[in-house]
Design a protein around this motif. Structure first.
Motif, PDB file in Angstrom:
ATOM      1  N   ARG A 159     -11.825 -36.259  22.830  1.00  0.00           N
ATOM      2  CA  ARG A 159     -12.646 -37.451  23.005  1.00  0.00           C
ATOM      3  C   ARG A 159     -12.929 -37.774  24.469  1.00  0.00           C
ATOM      4  O   ARG A 159     -13.952 -38.360  24.811  1.00  0.00           O
ATOM      5  CB  ARG A 159     -11.892 -38.616  22.343  1.00  0.00           C
ATOM      6  CG  ARG A 159     -12.586 -39.937  22.372  1.00  0.00           C
ATOM      7  CD  ARG A 159     -11.664 -41.013  21.768  1.00  0.00           C
ATOM      8  NE  ARG A 159     -12.178 -42.332  22.066  1.00  0.00           N
ATOM      9  CZ  ARG A 159     -13.063 -42.973  21.302  1.00  0.00           C
ATOM     10  NH1 ARG A 159     -13.500 -42.420  20.198  1.00  0.00           N
ATOM     11  NH2 ARG A 159     -13.502 -44.169  21.662  1.00  0.00           N
ATOM     12  N   GLU A 160     -11.994 -37.371  25.345  1.00  0.00           N
ATOM     13  CA  GLU A 160     -12.094 -37.791  26.740  1.00  0.00           C
ATOM     14  C   GLU A 160     -13.013 -36.941  27.611  1.00  0.00           C
ATOM     15  O   GLU A 160     -13.234 -37.294  28.774  1.00  0.00           O
ATOM     16  CB  GLU A 160     -10.695 -37.796  27.381  1.00  0.00           C
ATOM     17  CG  GLU A 160      -9.784 -38.880  26.845  1.00  0.00           C
ATOM     18  CD  GLU A 160      -8.356 -38.738  27.351  1.00  0.00           C
ATOM     19  OE1 GLU A 160      -7.756 -39.775  27.692  1.00  0.00           O
ATOM     20  OE2 GLU A 160      -7.823 -37.594  27.397  1.00  0.00           O
ATOM     21  N   GLY A 161     -13.494 -35.825  27.065  1.00  0.00           N
ATOM     22  CA  GLY A 161     -14.248 -34.948  27.963  1.00  0.00           C
ATOM     23  C   GLY A 161     -15.445 -34.291  27.319  1.00  0.00           C
ATOM     24  O   GLY A 161     -15.783 -34.541  26.154  1.00  0.00           O
ATOM     25  N   LEU A 162     -16.094 -33.433  28.086  1.00  0.00           N
ATOM     26  CA  LEU A 162     -17.301 -32.722  27.661  1.00  0.00           C
ATOM     27  C   LEU A 162     -16.924 -31.335  27.155  1.00  0.00           C
ATOM     28  O   LEU A 162     -16.040 -30.680  27.700  1.00  0.00           O
ATOM     29  CB  LEU A 162     -18.262 -32.608  28.836  1.00  0.00           C
ATOM     30  CG  LEU A 162     -18.708 -33.954  29.422  1.00  0.00           C
ATOM     31  CD1 LEU A 162     -19.422 -33.750  30.757  1.00  0.00           C
ATOM     32  CD2 LEU A 162     -19.609 -34.685  28.438  1.00  0.00           C
ATOM     33  N   SER A 173     -16.265 -35.399  20.647  1.00  0.00           N
ATOM     34  CA  SER A 173     -16.086 -35.249  22.099  1.00  0.00           C
ATOM     35  C   SER A 173     -16.954 -36.290  22.816  1.00  0.00           C
ATOM     36  O   SER A 173     -17.648 -37.078  22.178  1.00  0.00           O
ATOM     37  CB  SER A 173     -16.503 -33.848  22.536  1.00  0.00           C
ATOM     38  OG  SER A 173     -17.923 -33.747  22.606  1.00  0.00           O
ATOM     39  N   SER A 174     -16.923 -36.274  24.149  1.00  0.00           N
ATOM     40  CA  SER A 174     -17.815 -37.181  24.880  1.00  0.00           C
ATOM     41  C   SER A 174     -19.238 -36.645  24.953  1.00  0.00           C
ATOM     42  O   SER A 174     -20.161 -37.383  25.288  1.00  0.00           O
ATOM     43  CB  SER A 174     -17.296 -37.404  26.301  1.00  0.00           C
ATOM     44  OG  SER A 174     -16.259 -38.342  26.306  1.00  0.00           O
ATOM     45  N   GLN A 196     -15.307 -29.744  32.199  1.00  0.00           N
ATOM     46  CA  GLN A 196     -15.367 -29.763  30.741  1.00  0.00           C
ATOM     47  C   GLN A 196     -13.930 -29.596  30.265  1.00  0.00           C
ATOM     48  O   GLN A 196     -13.132 -28.914  30.923  1.00  0.00           O
ATOM     49  CB  GLN A 196     -16.216 -28.609  30.190  1.00  0.00           C
ATOM     50  CG  GLN A 196     -17.703 -28.765  30.463  1.00  0.00           C
ATOM     51  CD  GLN A 196     -18.547 -27.554  30.071  1.00  0.00           C
ATOM     52  OE1 GLN A 196     -19.729 -27.512  30.382  1.00  0.00           O
ATOM     53  NE2 GLN A 196     -17.947 -26.561  29.416  1.00  0.00           N
ATOM     54  N   ARG A 221     -19.574 -45.392  23.623  1.00  0.00           N
ATOM     55  CA  ARG A 221     -18.655 -44.738  24.572  1.00  0.00           C
ATOM     56  C   ARG A 221     -19.308 -43.558  25.279  1.00  0.00           C
ATOM     57  O   ARG A 221     -18.739 -43.014  26.227  1.00  0.00           O
ATOM     58  CB  ARG A 221     -17.364 -44.312  23.854  1.00  0.00           C
ATOM     59  CG  ARG A 221     -17.545 -43.154  22.909  1.00  0.00           C
ATOM     60  CD  ARG A 221     -16.264 -42.832  22.144  1.00  0.00           C
ATOM     61  NE  ARG A 221     -16.503 -41.728  21.231  1.00  0.00           N
ATOM     62  CZ  ARG A 221     -16.310 -40.448  21.537  1.00  0.00           C
ATOM     63  NH1 ARG A 221     -15.856 -40.103  22.707  1.00  0.00           N
ATOM     64  NH2 ARG A 221     -16.572 -39.512  20.652  1.00  0.00           N
ATOM     65  N   LYS A 222     -20.505 -43.136  24.811  1.00  0.00           N
ATOM     66  CA  LYS A 222     -21.210 -42.046  25.491  1.00  0.00           C
ATOM     67  C   LYS A 222     -22.329 -42.561  26.401  1.00  0.00           C
ATOM     68  O   LYS A 222     -23.076 -41.794  26.985  1.00  0.00           O
ATOM     69  CB  LYS A 222     -21.779 -41.070  24.452  1.00  0.00           C
ATOM     70  CG  LYS A 222     -20.676 -40.455  23.587  1.00  0.00           C
ATOM     71  CD  LYS A 222     -21.185 -39.505  22.540  1.00  0.00           C
ATOM     72  CE  LYS A 222     -20.027 -39.059  21.647  1.00  0.00           C
ATOM     73  NZ  LYS A 222     -20.430 -38.081  20.635  1.00  0.00           N
ATOM     74  N   LYS A 271     -17.336 -37.784  34.219  1.00  0.00           N
ATOM     75  CA  LYS A 271     -16.439 -36.721  33.750  1.00  0.00           C
ATOM     76  C   LYS A 271     -16.343 -35.562  34.735  1.00  0.00           C
ATOM     77  O   LYS A 271     -15.405 -34.769  34.679  1.00  0.00           O
ATOM     78  CB  LYS A 271     -16.920 -36.175  32.401  1.00  0.00           C
ATOM     79  CG  LYS A 271     -17.050 -37.225  31.297  1.00  0.00           C
ATOM     80  CD  LYS A 271     -15.714 -37.811  30.894  1.00  0.00           C
ATOM     81  CE  LYS A 271     -15.851 -38.818  29.766  1.00  0.00           C
ATOM     82  NZ  LYS A 271     -14.581 -39.510  29.496  1.00  0.00           N
TER      83      LYS A 271
END
Lengths: 256, 256
Positions: A152-155, A177-178, A198, B38-39, B97
């Motif tokens: 969830r926190e990243g690409l 994911s983000s 990522q 959140r995106k 990110k």
């Protein structure tokens, strides 16, 4: 073979020499041909680069086996002894269409263990290289292990076809994911994960696409497995997942 | 207002100043908050950048209206007179990110006509700027119109969600192209099309996402329309297609 630090310097020298050749040769028209499809290309530069790398390795490490994308190497059947796995030009479609966003990759395995790996971002002139014994360095600094982010926190980097066909429930994984990114080069995607830009990458890859990245990733506490979390086969194609530990856990909970 | 060449130099000066501020400020922890999801993020730097740009413009062109992503500008209802459309930080998710792959964008429209547009790739320190009267330049060279490639001949940038949901038959359109790329920033995608590295880009965009890119693209004989080929509305969101003429023709034949 010399010690690892010396070998590291020698391989970096090869890469810089290859880069100068590529930058010069890519100003001329490319000879492009299709391999399995119009999206799977090879150019004269892929081939000439591979011949140069094979010749560097033959002189430096004459007993070694060499596995290369374009077939100038050996018919490698096992990972015993010294095995070099090389991708003379990764992201050939980007290279042909953009003259940008492509990589040269070189890896050395000894008795199946990753010893040294190198990914060179050619246009940016940055080498990401090293291994478990010496760490991972660019020309200017050492890379530290990226933060252990959750999905969830990243690409997340993905293969376009795998995303469109929703392989492994990938559309839901991307949604969790983000955001998803598609760069068109395994080498460039590995660089994003190595540098923490990522937190993962999923694609169908051949050994030369992931051999160097696997060594560098594992040195930086990242995981490189099949998408189901089992070990990759170094001598065949695999659906590969490169990720932080937490992202792997999240993805393994979601794959179908 | 001075003449266009002088205005061009002044805007480039603003961008260089903004860039130095961003590079300095992004070393500190960011204050990140969610807008619609959140995106869809905004940071303290998006906001401070917008305030700086608005203040530059107020001094330089006091009668103008300003349309900005973060609301420091005016409530612009029409395109009469001078309208500046600004994106202080495009690709905020990448910025948060990755600290990479984001842009600053500034556009000037006069009576609805695009006059000057600027996209700055902040980490690379490259400004793509100019307009129909003066041409498009980076700091080092003039850009020429990219080759008029067909869909099949090039790479297509897309929005991840639009690809996954197959909006407009996008999965088949991508299959017909040479390959799909997802970069996560409208500004970075416009740069790829302006430089001929992609022959198109499709995404759901707000005016500040495409205002500068539209001016630059049209100066280089590229087309910027809604996905169905009709004109974009400069004051609302649109599903935008940026492409070469031939790629637009191919896509219009395939959209559903």
């Amino acid at each position: 073979m010399n010690n690892l630090q010396q070998t590291d310097q020698i391989i970096r020298g090869w890469l810089e020499e290859l880069r100068m050749d590529v930058l010069r040769e890519m100003r001329d028209p490319l000879a492009v041909s299709e391999k399995t499809s119009r999206k799977d290309l090879v150019t004269n530069i892929d081939k000439s680069n591979e011949k140069k790398i094979v010749s560097f390795i033959r002189k430096f490490d004459p007993q070694a086996q060499i596995l290369g994308e374009e077939g100038s190497g050996d018919d490698v059947k096992d990972m015993h002894g010294h095995v070099w796995i090389i991708d003379p030009l990764d992201g050939t479609l980007n290279f042909v269409k953009q003259r940008d966003n492509f990589a040269i990759m070189i890896a050395l395995y000894i008795d199946g263990k990753g010893v040294l790996g190198y990914i060179m971002d050619v246009t940016s002139d940055i080498i990401y290289g090293g291994g478990p014994e010496i760490g991972v360095f660019t020309q200017s600094h050492e890379l530290k292990a990226p933060a252990n982010l959750t999905l969830r926190e990243g690409l997340l980097g993905v293969s376009g076809p795998m995303l469109v066909h929703d392989c492994y429930n990938l559309q839901a994984i991307d949604e969790a994911s983000s955001g998803v990114r598609i760069l068109g080069s395994a080498g460039m995607e590995f660089i994003q994960v190595l540098t923490g830009k990522q937190n993962g990458y999923i694609s169908h890859l051949m050994p030369w696409d992931f051999a160097a990245g696997k060594i560098l990733s594992e040195t930086l506490e990242l995981l490189v497995t099949k998408v189901d979390g089992t070990p990759v086969d170094m001598l065949s194609s695999n659906d590969v997942l490169v990720s932080t530990r937490n992202t792997q856990k999240d993805i393994l909970n979601m794959i179908r």
